[in-house]
Design a protein around this motif. Sequence first.
Motif, PDB file in Angstrom:
ATOM      1  N   ASP A 304       0.718  -1.173   0.166  1.00 26.00           N
ATOM      2  CA  ASP A 304       0.005  -0.054  -0.062  1.00 26.00           C
ATOM      3  C   ASP A 304       0.961   1.305  -0.081  1.00 26.00           C
ATOM      4  N   GLU A 333      -9.489 -10.113   1.541  1.00 25.30           N
ATOM      5  CA  GLU A 333      -8.731  -8.786   1.369  1.00 25.30           C
ATOM      6  C   GLU A 333      -7.571  -8.620   0.465  1.00 25.30           C
ATOM      7  N   ARG A 336      -7.021  -7.149  -3.143  1.00 23.94           N
ATOM      8  CA  ARG A 336      -6.630  -5.815  -3.612  1.00 23.94           C
ATOM      9  C   ARG A 336      -5.314  -5.478  -3.846  1.00 23.94           C
ATOM     10  N   SER A 339      -4.149  -7.182  -6.901  1.00 19.47           N
ATOM     11  CA  SER A 339      -4.587  -6.204  -7.904  1.00 19.47           C
ATOM     12  C   SER A 339      -3.442  -5.170  -8.223  1.00 19.47           C
ATOM     13  N   ARG A 340      -3.279  -4.458  -6.910  1.00 20.70           N
ATOM     14  CA  ARG A 340      -2.214  -3.442  -6.946  1.00 20.70           C
ATOM     15  C   ARG A 340      -0.999  -3.980  -7.422  1.00 20.70           C
TER      16      ARG A 340
END
Length: 351
Positions: A304, A333, A336, A339-340
Motif C-alpha cells: 500500500d 482482502e 486488492r 490487483s495492486r
Amino acid sequence: MSVLETYEAQVAEGALQDDPVQRAVLPELERIRAAVAQPVRRGWFAKKPDPVPGLYIWGGVGRGKSMLMDLFVDTLDVPARRVHFHAFMQEVQAGIAAARERGIEDAIQPVADKIAGEARVLAFDEMQITDIADAMIVGRLFQKLFDQGVVVVTTSNRVPADLYKDGLNRDLFLPFIALLEERMVVHHLSSDTDYRQDRLAGATVYFTPLGREAREAVDAVWQDLTDGAPASPLTLVVKGREVVLPAFHNGVARVTFYDLCGSALGPADYLAVAEAVRVLLLEDIPELGRSNFNEARRFVTLIDALYEARVRLVASAARRPEMLYLEGTGAFEFERTASRLREMMSDGWGA
C-alpha cells in the motif's frame, strides 16, 4: 573539464542521451564548480570571500538528477562529499549524541566543524525529511555549514516548500525552508523523460517461482539499474526505530521479504521506505497464509505504501500475485493487494 564539456563528452561517447532539460541546469553546476575552484586568500587583510550559493535540483523520479550529481562531483578539484541525505543525517545524529556524552552544550557545533573541515562541497541525493529529530536539527546545522563556506548541492523529489509536509511541529521547520531558498538556487528539472522507466520498459519485473533463475533475473535488473556500482546499506530512523535496507544505490534498494516484513514494522516505517526509495527490488516473497499471517499483513501495508508513493517494484515470489494468499484470515482482502501488484508490474507504473 567544465561540467558542460564533461556532459558533452559523455553524450558523444553514447554514455548519455542528450537532454535539453538536463542541459539547462549545467550552467548552475558550472557556476559552483568554477567558484569553489578559486583559491581562498588567507591572512589578516584578506577579504572574506562572498558565499557561493548552492543548488537545489528537484523533479520527478528517473529524470537524471543523480546522474547530473555524479557528473558534477567528478569535475570538482576541491574536497567534496557525495552521500545520500538519509545516510548523512544518521551520521549527524550519531555525532551529536557523542558530543552530548562529552558534555558539550552546543552539540551541533563540533559536528558542523568536522563536516566543514572535510568537505568544501556537500552533494546530497534525495533530500527529504521524515523524522522529527532530523527536522529539528537541519536548520541550525545548515546555517553553521553555510557560515563556514560549505556549498550544498542537493537533489529532491519535492520543491523546498513541500519538505516535511504535514510533519509534526512543522512550523518549527519553516525557517529551514526559508534558509534553503535564501542560500541556494532552486532549479526544477522538468523533463518528460523518465530514464529509469526507460530501462524497465517492456522488461519483466515479477519473477516466479523462487529459485536460481529468479535470483539471477533480479540480480541482472539490479546490475542494470545501478550500472554495477557498489551498494551500501541505508538505515532509516523512524520514531527511534531503525529500518535497514541492506543494499542501496542512487534511489534503488534491494531487500528480501523478511528484511521488511519479518520484524515488527508498521505503516510509518513503510512510508519512510517509500519516501527514500524510487525503485525497490523485493526478493523471496513466500506463499502467504495462516502460518505467516503477521508477515502477510505487513506485506499488505508495505505494498500500500509503495503503491501510494508510486515506487517502481521489481519482485521475486513463490507464486503469481493472485495465487500468493489462498487461505486463512485476510485471503479475501488480499485480492486488492494482488490487483495492486499487477498494476505495479505494468509498463509506465511509477511515471
